[in-house]
Design a protein around this motif. Structure first.
Motif, short mmCIF file in Angstrom:
data_model
loop_
_atom_site.label_atom_id
_atom_site.label_comp_id
_atom_site.label_asym_id
_atom_site.label_seq_id
_atom_site.Cartn_x
_atom_site.Cartn_y
_atom_site.Cartn_z
N LEU A 95 14.63 -55.64 -42.22
CA LEU A 95 14.64 -57.19 -42.42
C LEU A 95 15.27 -57.77 -41.13
CD1 LEU A 95 14.06 -59.35 -44.44
CD2 LEU A 95 16.32 -59.28 -45.33
N ILE A 96 16.27 -57.02 -40.53
CA ILE A 96 17.05 -57.63 -39.27
C ILE A 96 16.10 -57.29 -38.21
CG2 ILE A 96 18.75 -57.24 -37.64
CD1 ILE A 96 20.48 -56.43 -40.30
N ASN A 97 15.20 -56.08 -38.06
CA ASN A 97 14.41 -55.87 -36.88
C ASN A 97 13.21 -56.68 -36.96
OD1 ASN A 97 16.72 -54.46 -35.79
ND2 ASN A 97 15.98 -52.48 -36.97
N GLY A 98 12.64 -56.48 -38.43
CA GLY A 98 11.23 -57.09 -38.23
C GLY A 98 10.37 -56.19 -38.12
N GLN A 99 9.39 -55.71 -39.15
CA GLN A 99 8.25 -55.00 -38.89
C GLN A 99 7.14 -55.23 -39.71
OE1 GLN A 99 9.43 -50.82 -38.82
NE2 GLN A 99 7.44 -50.18 -39.59
N GLU A 100 6.07 -55.28 -39.26
CA GLU A 100 4.75 -55.75 -40.06
C GLU A 100 3.98 -54.53 -40.50
OE1 GLU A 100 1.70 -57.63 -37.80
OE2 GLU A 100 3.04 -59.33 -37.20
N VAL A 101 3.64 -54.92 -41.81
CA VAL A 101 2.99 -54.02 -42.79
C VAL A 101 1.49 -54.02 -42.59
CG1 VAL A 101 2.38 -53.19 -45.16
CG2 VAL A 101 4.65 -54.23 -44.35
N THR A 102 0.83 -52.73 -42.33
CA THR A 102 -0.52 -52.75 -42.02
C THR A 102 -1.33 -52.01 -43.16
OG1 THR A 102 -0.50 -50.61 -41.03
CG2 THR A 102 -0.19 -52.41 -39.39
N SER A 103 -2.51 -52.39 -43.39
CA SER A 103 -3.43 -51.89 -44.45
C SER A 103 -2.60 -52.25 -45.89
CB SER A 103 -3.78 -50.70 -44.38
OG SER A 103 -4.35 -50.41 -43.17
N SER A 104 -2.08 -53.43 -46.09
CA SER A 104 -1.42 -53.35 -47.54
C SER A 104 -2.24 -53.59 -48.58
CB SER A 104 -0.59 -54.89 -47.39
OG SER A 104 -1.67 -55.96 -47.26
N ASN A 105 -3.64 -53.56 -48.20
CA ASN A 105 -4.39 -53.59 -49.51
C ASN A 105 -4.34 -52.06 -49.99
OD1 ASN A 105 -5.51 -52.71 -47.15
ND2 ASN A 105 -7.60 -53.11 -47.92
N ILE A 106 -4.29 -51.13 -49.14
CA ILE A 106 -4.10 -49.84 -49.53
C ILE A 106 -2.95 -49.42 -50.33
CG2 ILE A 106 -4.05 -47.28 -48.85
CD1 ILE A 106 -5.62 -48.15 -46.41
N GLY A 107 -2.14 -50.02 -49.81
CA GLY A 107 -0.52 -49.95 -50.58
C GLY A 107 -0.58 -50.44 -51.81
N PHE A 108 -1.03 -51.50 -52.15
CA PHE A 108 -0.95 -51.96 -53.42
C PHE A 108 -1.81 -51.11 -54.30
CE2 PHE A 108 -3.88 -55.37 -51.93
CZ PHE A 108 -4.97 -55.24 -52.99
N ILE A 109 -2.96 -50.68 -54.06
CA ILE A 109 -3.83 -49.72 -54.71
C ILE A 109 -2.93 -48.66 -55.27
CG2 ILE A 109 -5.98 -48.50 -54.93
CD1 ILE A 109 -7.23 -50.58 -53.00
#
Length: 307
Positions: free
Chosen positions: A100-114
């Motif tokens: 949360l402090i450093n910040g990092q984007e999530v890629t392919s979140s659609n695969i994640g929620f599946i």
């Protein structure tokens, strides 16, 4: 015991498969919430392994070293599982705070929620099987394992919903926030489990409902004895132990008093599954005024002796 071991094995197999899927999805997407779920499943796997061995040991009959049986091995396993969950939860919170402090984007979140929704479905089916079996055989270890997986269902659904929102809104800070909420939810689970598993280790009494059942059985026989006291109860794994003192009239024979005790013990043991009841006989001191028992048995003895 075979049924206990069978469902414990099922939990091990399902958790092993889900760890691989979640870990792969978490590393490929960079999602800390998915990785936190993989860690959660790793703790579930450790708990399932502990459960597997504890139900095998607890099912062993009493022996010279363990005259009351091995039931408390299940409670020990429950405490260990709770400690594991505490450790995992704290680790998730620390890692999520860093993200949360450093910040990092999530890629392919659609695969994640599946993956998360699939995990929730699998854990729901396995946890239901574990819970049904735990109630059937009265196993705290299986109930603890079912509680783990039930929590995993909710946390997986929460992470899946969060990743779905990230996919729609592109708000990547939601990922570590969701992971922290997952960890807090798991901490609550750990506290509940610790409370349930630890109580029998310090010989806490049976629940009020079960004690009411015991006293109601005793009251059905109160015309056969003078009084009862020193009622004590405890639980060890799936075994319940009940002991008490029954006071009988001085004029009643030991055989008659013993027969009454046998009837009461049998009814209590049949009414409460896996119960051992022990009754200690006492003789009345005849200090009670207007005691109908003294008159009744004295008259009976006088008539029999011809005096």
């Amino acid at each position: 015991m075979k049924e206990k071991v069978k469902v414990a094995k099922l939990s091990i197999l399902s958790n092993t498969g889900l760890i691989g899927i979640k870990l792969a999805a978490g590393l490929s997407t960079g999602s800390v919430s998915i990785i936190s779920e993989a860690i959660h499943s790793t703790m579930d796997l450790a708990a399932s392994i502990i459960t597997f061995f504890s139900v095998k040991i607890s099912s062993k009959p009493a022996d010279k070293q363990h005259p009351y049986g091995h039931g408390k091995f299940e409670n020990v396993s429950g405490v260990l599982e709770a400690v594991l969950i505490f450790i995992a939860s704290l680790w998730i919170i620390i890692e999520s705070a860093k993200k949360l402090i450093n910040g990092q984007e999530v890629t392919s979140s659609n695969i994640g929620f599946i993956v998360m929704f699939l995990s929730a479905g699998v854990n729901y089916l396995v946890s239901k099987k574990l819970y049904d079996t735990s109630k059937k055989v009265d196993s705290i270890a299986l109930e603890a394992d079912a509680l783990h997986l039930k929590t995993d269902v909710y946390t997986s659904l929460g992470v899946g919903a969060g990743l779905f929102l990230i996919w729609i809104t592109d708000l990547h800070f939601l990922d570590p926030i969701i992971a922290i909420f997952v960890a807090l939810f798991i901490l609550k689970e750990a506290f509940t489990l610790l409370k349930v598993a630890f109580a029998p280790l310090v010989d806490v009494k049976l629940c009020d409902k079960e004690i009411e059942l015991i006293t109601s059985i005793l009251n059905r026989y109160n015309f056969r004895y003078c009084d009862f006291h020193k009622l004590r109860t405890r639980k060890s794994g799936d075994k319940r132990y009940v002991d008490l003192h029954l006071v009988f009239p001085q004029d009643m024979s030991v055989k008659n008093a013993h027969d009454i005790c046998d009837k009461i013990e049998t009814e209590i043991e049949h009414s409460l599954k896996n119960t051992e009841c022990m009754i200690h006989l006492e003789s009345c001191d005849n200090n009670c005024r207007n005691c109908p028992f003294h008159t009744e048995y004295t008259s009976a003895n006088t008539s029999r002796d011809g005096h």
